[in-house]
Design a protein around this motif. Structure first.
Motif, PDB file in Angstrom:
ATOM      1  N   THR A 403      40.936  43.081  34.500  1.00 52.64           N
ATOM      2  CA  THR A 403      40.063  42.567  35.551  1.00 52.64           C
ATOM      3  C   THR A 403      39.939  43.622  36.648  1.00 52.64           C
ATOM      4  OG1 THR A 403      41.901  41.647  36.797  1.00 52.64           O
ATOM      5  CG2 THR A 403      40.844  40.203  35.195  1.00 52.64           C
ATOM      6  N   GLU A 404      38.927  43.435  37.481  1.00 54.76           N
ATOM      7  CA  GLU A 404      38.738  44.381  38.594  1.00 54.76           C
ATOM      8  C   GLU A 404      39.926  44.342  39.529  1.00 54.76           C
ATOM      9  OE1 GLU A 404      35.200  44.437  40.881  1.00 54.76           O
ATOM     10  OE2 GLU A 404      33.963  45.030  39.184  1.00 54.76           O
ATOM     11  N   ARG A 405      40.478  43.143  39.719  1.00 56.10           N
ATOM     12  CA  ARG A 405      41.584  43.008  40.659  1.00 56.10           C
ATOM     13  C   ARG A 405      42.757  43.880  40.225  1.00 56.10           C
ATOM     14  NH1 ARG A 405      43.713  38.089  43.689  1.00 56.10           N
ATOM     15  NH2 ARG A 405      41.514  37.634  43.837  1.00 56.10           N
ATOM     16  N   LYS A 406      43.049  43.875  38.935  1.00 56.75           N
ATOM     17  CA  LYS A 406      44.158  44.679  38.442  1.00 56.75           C
ATOM     18  C   LYS A 406      43.852  46.163  38.597  1.00 56.75           C
ATOM     19  CE  LYS A 406      47.414  44.973  34.702  1.00 56.75           C
ATOM     20  NZ  LYS A 406      47.795  44.471  33.389  1.00 56.75           N
ATOM     21  N   LEU A 408      42.036  47.504  40.801  1.00 60.05           N
ATOM     22  CA  LEU A 408      42.160  47.858  42.221  1.00 60.05           C
ATOM     23  C   LEU A 408      43.606  48.106  42.592  1.00 60.05           C
ATOM     24  CD1 LEU A 408      39.614  45.368  43.795  1.00 60.05           C
ATOM     25  CD2 LEU A 408      39.439  47.838  43.765  1.00 60.05           C
ATOM     26  N   LYS A 409      44.501  47.306  42.041  1.00 54.47           N
ATOM     27  CA  LYS A 409      45.916  47.483  42.368  1.00 54.47           C
ATOM     28  C   LYS A 409      46.441  48.800  41.804  1.00 54.47           C
ATOM     29  CE  LYS A 409      47.056  42.652  42.904  1.00 54.47           C
ATOM     30  NZ  LYS A 409      47.957  42.409  44.035  1.00 54.47           N
TER      31      LYS A 409
END
Lengths: 586, 370
Positions: A403-406, A408-409
């Motif tokens: 996912t994008e969230r991952k 980003l991290k």
């Protein structure tokens, strides 16, 4: 080649019998596959499975995950705070295996607390009591029965208390017996007297070790007297107690069941024969106790670890633990702790890093293979000064970006450590994925993060192709609001400006539109494939009568401000620009 | 702060929300839900913090106890309570699910699911945000799509395809039938469901660098005041009625801000949490000589920069919008005892605050000074 320390364990692979197996190492596991080659030399058939063999099952246990997270928190804190050493006792006991906890506590006692003679025994007694907590349960059971002294476990409890050095509790139990046997009153009183008079070393007190030693010998003689003149001969239980107090090895050994381990035996023996034992003398007693306790069976890994600890051979402890325990957690944290206490000699290994770093790298690499715990590993790599960064650079690219969230991290981790190559690589992966799904805004957003001009150019080309195909722009919300991002690539700037041209035209601001169009043509940021389109756009402007153009653009176009017809002016301007476009050397 | 102990739960927490308490009772919330992410098997869990133990030292506040849990397909990217008994979740597989809590058996189970709420032509797209105002549910995702569902109705009520060319990270209700979304090219868009067209009613964005925005919150009383947080960790307060630029910008965190919340009953207080591992409590105090210092923790006073002239209105409104030092002081406090891994989510209700981190820990604080 070095000798093997232990026999390697065998794991059976459910593949076709008799076939050669192929394999390849992974970060924390091995991939094994069946081949058609038989060990006899002939060729046959094989199954089409790939097997993943994993050594470390522990990192998938939910209970141990709590330990990994907590210890990560403590580890990070430890790297920054030098003086304060955390007390992990309560937590480790709950979550670690019994043996690991036992070893850890012993290491704390011997290496970190580093108690001298006198207090050493007290610490060892604490250690034994911590790991043999069932005495209190048994005592409760006995006391709650109708007649405690008749209970079959009564004397066991008394002896257990005694052998753990808990004299007060032993006396409290004994009083019950004393009360019931008025005939044996004097015997009871004598025993109670002996027990109460046993000297206990007080580290904080004013008494020196020598003084304590004298006192203790005096008491020891008293006990010997009582034994010699048969004060307790009529009661076998009391006689046994007396012998134990004397430090009689055979008497203590008879209580094997109650002791259950050789190290308990060791501590009890020391308590009643050498309470002032010094650290350097420990290993003599340890070896003889191990031999006496269980002469038949072979020493288990735990035993050799404890022996190594009693010999103060830290490196041997670490080595044996590495072999015996599945996961690197234990040795990595223990070594780190010892390193912070400056107890490890800087022991350089063949490949340049020291022992602490080696173990931490192994532990962190193992964490990185876990689908969730990889984030913890990052901090461990940070604190490995020599190879940590290289390991991190290699491992971080293998984290799946679902996912994008991952993503980003992961990006944030790379950016904080100036790992620019990894940043570019991750952004490119995400941008390509977005492009494939026709999410042009997302793709642009990733290109901006990576400052990737080439990709921004690619995205602009897509927009322009769309426009050529359909005649309108898609995703106007993006193009209209590019802001400073427009400057990332020439093509993107062109796209933004071209859209602006369309907006100006739509608002009937023809002169501004024409100026913009001209500047687009002359500034050479328009792609060649687009020139035809630009020229076509210029055509309607030729018909607009209100167009006013700036007096002079460049030396190729000359203006005669006195020309009466604006129409002519305009036409001339456009025609000279076309001329320039056709002849210009690109 | 004292009274905030970590509870390690063996799963990375992506979202945490208090179960709503009935408006009539003045009780403090006692049950919260968490969603996990990055696990092979993710879960929705319900936790109870039991009754308040008054008179005891803060250190001994009860640990949250697990009430029940249920498997969840994919990462839990957003979670909200539809009502006392139902939870809506947004998944990384693009599914939107409603979980029902059975009061008798205290178990959770899926009662409704929209499996391909968000998708690409050939693939799944993660659903990044879900908000609800019973019975309506609005979802947004990485595919740039906005969906309007109604609980108990399987068919989607309305879909706006390609509402955005980039990922929509968060959504909130502005007014009835109006929502506000933030995306990864730094734009705030308002949408009116009463309109037939599929274009946003309004687009707001910052003048300078378009920083991706990750979270948005609306002031509980004044519906035009909106707070956003983004990749650069700046807290922006916007007036949705006017202006193309934020009313005030404040430096908050050193990394992505994941969530921003106004306190529901006391909107002078704002809470933000971030990838940098900190949770900040912002308090707008009335301008006075004696500054009010919050208990414990590290304390910074931040004077904000204002970009636009104040819009006028009540004291707290203009204070948030102008961030002007003469109208009020903004005090910030770190709520967590020490730096942790990313704080992914927080929720505040009454005097209770709960947050979840990537360090697989939950923190509960029952004495938030609001």
């Amino acid at each position: 080649m070095e000798e093997l320390d232990v026999e390697p364990t065998t794991t059976n692979i459910p593949a076709s019998e008799g076939n050669h197996l192929g394999f390849v190492w992974g970060p924390g596991d091995i991939l094994v596959y069946d081949t058609i080659y038989k060990s006899s030399g002939s060729v046959g058939t094989c199954s089409s499975f790939i097997h993943e063999v994993r050594k470390d099952e522990d990192i998938y246990s939910p209970i141990l995950r709590k330990l990994f997270n907590e210890s990560h928190h403590i580890f990070v804190g430890l790297q920054t705070i030098r003086e304060d050493l955390p007390n992990k006792n309560k937590k480790t006991q709950e979550t670690l295996g019994r043996y690991a906890c036992l070893i850890w506590n012993l290491c704390e006692v011997l290496f970190i607390d580093a108690a001298p003679g006198g207090s050493l025994l007290l610490h060892l007694l604490d250690w034994v009591r911590l790991h043999k907590a069932d005495v209190d349960e048994k005592a409760q059971e006995v006391l709650q029965s109708e007649s405690p002294t008749e209970h079959h476990g009564y004397w066991d409890v008394v002896l257990s208390y005694l052998m753990q050095g808990r004299m007060d509790e032993a006396r409290q139990m004994l009083v019950k017996w004393g009360v019931l046997k008025p005939a044996a009153r004097s015997m009871y009183k004598q025993m109670d007297n002996l027990l109460s008079k046993m000297p206990v070393y007080n580290p904080g007190g004013s008494q020196t070790l020598t003084e304590f030693d004298v006192k203790w010998r005096h008491w020891h003689d008293m006990v010997d007297h009582s034994l010699q003149d048969n004060s307790f001969a009529s009661d076998p239980n009391l006689e046994l107690i007396c012998k134990i107090l004397m430090g009689d090895e055979d008497a203590i050994l008879e209580q094997k069941d109650l002791l259950s381990t050789w190290y308990h035996f060791l501590v009890t023996r020391l308590l009643f024969s050498h309470p002032t034992v010094k650290p350097t003398e420990l290993h003599y007693y340890a070896q003889s106790c191990l031999a006496m306790f269980d002469s038949r069976s072979a020493p288990e890994p735990l035993d050799s670890i404890l022996l190594a600890a009693f010999e103060f051979d830290i490196h041997q402890v670490i080595k044996d633990c590495s072999i015996a325990l599945n996961n690197w957690w234990f040795v990595a944290h223990l070594t780190d702790l010892l390193d912070h206490c400056n107890l490890l000699q800087s022991h350089n290994l063949h490949f340049g890093s020291n022992l602490r770093e080696f173990l931490l790298l192994e532990y962190a690499s193992g964490l990185f293979t876990h689908h969730s715990l990889w984030q913890l590993a990052v901090d461990y790599f940070d604190h490995c000064p020599e190879f940590g960064r290289v390991y991190l650079e290699q491992q971080i690219e293998h984290v799946p970006l679902d996912t994008e969230r991952k993503a980003l991290k992961v990006l944030r981790i790379c950016e904080q450590r100036q790992m620019s190559e990894q940043v570019r690589s991750i952004c490119k992966i995400m941008a390509k994925r977005a492009l494939r799904n026709n999410r042009l805004g997302s793709a642009l957003s990733w290109s901006i993060r990576a400052k990737d001009a080439a990709f921004a150019t690619l995205i602009s080309e897509r927009f322009l192709q769309d426009y050529c195909a359909r005649g309108t722009f898609s995703d106007l919300d993006l193009i209209d609001n590019l802001g400073p991002a427009m400057l990332l690539s020439d093509r993107l700037t062109f796209l933004g400006k071209y859209r602006e041209f369309h907006k100006l035209y739509g608002e009937n601001r023809f002169s501004d539109a024409a100026t913009l169009l001209l500047s687009l043509m002359t500034a050479q940021i328009a792609p060649r494939s687009f020139w035809m389109t630009l020229l076509t756009d210029a055509l309607p402007l030729l018909e607009q009568k209100e167009v006013r153009l700036p007096p002079k653009v460049n030396e190729r176009n000359t203006w005669e401000p006195e020309m009466s017809s604006l129409y002519n002016l305009h036409q001339k301007k456009v025609l000279s620009t076309i001329n320039w476009l056709v002849n210009v050397d690109v | 702060m004292e009274g905030t102990n970590a509870k390690y739960v063996s799963q990375k927490i992506s979202k945490t929300r208090w179960r709503p308490v009935s408006s009539s009772s003045l009780q403090q919330p006692d049950v919260f839900a968490t969603g996990s992410w990055d696990n092979e098997e993710n879960k929705i869990s319900l936790w109870s913090i039991g009754e308040e133990i008054s008179g005891m030292e803060a250190e001994f506040e009860g640990d949250p106890q697990l009430l029940c849990e249920c498997k969840h397909g994919g990462d839990v990217l957003d979670l909200n309570f539809l009502d006392q008994e139902r939870i809506v979740t947004a998944s990384s597989t693009g599914a939107v699910s409603i979980y029902h809590l059975h009061p008798n058996s205290q178990t959770l189970s899926v009662s409704q699911c929209w499996t391909r709420a968000h998708h690409y032509p050939c693939d799944d797209a993660p659903c990044t945000g879900v908000v609800c105002k019973s019975p309506e549910i609005v979802t947004v995702g990485e595919d740039g799509r906005i969906n309007l569902f109604r609980a108990d109705k399987q068919a989607v009520i309305r879909t706006i395809d390609n509402a955005d060319s980039s990922t929509i990270h968060a959504v909130t209700f502005l007014r009835t039938a109006e929502i506000l979304t933030v995306n990864s090219i730094g734009q705030i868009k308002t949408w009116d469901f009463r309109q037939q067209s599929n274009t946003p009613a309004q687009i707001l964005s910052q003048a300078g660098d378009r920083v991706p925005l990750h979270c948005v919150a609306r002031h509980p009383n004044q519906q035009h005041i909106v707070a956003t947080g983004g990749q650069d960790g700046m807290l922006c307060i916007w007036d949705a009625r006017q202006g193309k630029a934020p009313a005030s910008l404040m430096e908050a965190h050193t990394a992505e801000m994941w969530e921003v919340h106004f306190h529901p009953t006391n909107p002078d207080h704002l809470f933000t949490c971030s990838e940098d591992g900190s949770l900040l409590h912002w308090e707008m105090t009335s301008g006075s000589e004696t500054a009010s210092f919050l208990q414990g923790g590290r304390n910074n006073s931040v004077l904000s920069r204002s970009a636009v002239a104040p819009a006028g209105g009540g004291q707290s409104l203009s204070a948030w919008l102008s961030g002007d030092s003469s109208k009020g002081r903004l005090e910030t406090t770190h709520m967590l005892p020490s730096q942790t891994l990313s704080v992914n989510s927080l929720d505040v209700l009454g005097q209770c605050l709960v947050c979840g981190t990537d360090g697989e820990a939950i923190f509960v604080n029952r004495q938030v000074p609001v």
